[in-house]
Enzyme design. Structure first.
Site, PDB file in Angstrom:
ATOM      1  N   SER A 120       0.914  -1.478   0.147  1.00  0.00           N
ATOM      2  CA  SER A 120       0.094   0.002  -0.146  1.00  0.00           C
ATOM      3  C   SER A 120       0.933   1.316   0.037  1.00  0.00           C
ATOM      4  CB  SER A 120      -0.943  -0.093   1.139  1.00  0.00           C
ATOM      5  OG  SER A 120      -0.176   0.469   2.504  1.00  0.00           O
ATOM      6  N   LYS A 162       1.235   4.500   7.325  1.00  0.00           N
ATOM      7  CA  LYS A 162       0.624   5.160   6.588  1.00  0.00           C
ATOM      8  C   LYS A 162       0.797   6.686   6.647  1.00  0.00           C
ATOM      9  CE  LYS A 162      -2.507   2.095   4.722  1.00  0.00           C
ATOM     10  NZ  LYS A 162      -1.801   0.630   5.188  1.00  0.00           N
TER      11      LYS A 162
END
Length: 219
Positions: A140, A178
């Protein structure tokens, strides 16, 4: 022959006793080596006693005596090539940092525990502060060059700014890597992969565990 963790603990005890005149507490040793519990310190000390490097002294608080230092130990008076750390590895251009396993760069995974493993991180990648390592699991963050299997070097922190790449603990149970975006009462944990969705949470559900310092590519 000593393991690296045994050597690190022995040198920490030695330097602490030189400075304070008393052995460090088990909590201090645990924190210095980045261990989660004192049971790991007990095992390391037992190993050092068995190998003749430490001696337990009866009927005394913090009853430890350093009997013998590692064969390759170089004191600060003999060398000024390290940055003052008690860990001799730093004179070789690397520092041993605790390795906490894998972190999901795809979807959150259960919070991971330190099992006493360490990894070498180049001193050139580290500044002041406390660091740990995590292996990336997922794709990701691949659009900014963070790939599956890479080693992330993380600086411990409890706060971060919008745009920082963070280790975020969600609901005290799941952890993920993230890009942080603060949005008033909510925060976005944004993946750097166009095929993945932004994760949005109430701000009180997210705790910052660290900020990405560098990536070591694994081949």
């Amino acid at each position: 022959m000593l393991t690296q963790k045994q050597k690190d603990l022995l040198l920490y005890i030695h330097e602490s006793m030189k400075e304070k005149g008393v052995a460090p507490s088990f909590d201090e040793m645990k924190d210095a080596l980045g261990l989660k519990s004192k049971s790991g310190i007990h095992r390391l000390i037992s190993g050092l006693v068995e190998r003749g490097h430490l001696r337990r002294l009866p009927n005394r608080a913090r009853a430890l005596e350093v009997v013998r230092l590692p064969d390759d130990y170089v004191s600060e008076s003999a060398s000024n090539q390290n940055d003052g750390s008690v860990f001799s590895s730093e004179s070789k251009g690397v520092k041993h940092i605790p390795l906490y396993g894998k972190i999901a760069a795809g979807t959150p995974i259960e919070a991971i525990a330190h099992e006493g493993e360490y990894v070498d991180a180049p001193l050139s990648m580290l500044g002041a502060g406390d660091y740990y390592g995590l292996y990336i699991d997922g794709e990701s963050m691949m659009d900014i060059g963070i790939n599956d299997g890479d080693l992330a070097v993380i600086k411990r922190a409890e706060t971060a700014n919008t745009g920082d790449i963070v280790v975020a603990l969600v609901d005290d149970a799941e952890v993920t890597l993230k890009t942080l975006e603060k949005k008033g009462a909510t925060v976005n944990l944004r993946p750097e992969n166009k095929t993945h969705k932004v994760q949005t949470y109430e701000a009180n559900r997210v705790k910052i565990q660290g900020i990405l310092s560098s990536i070591i590519r694994q081949y």
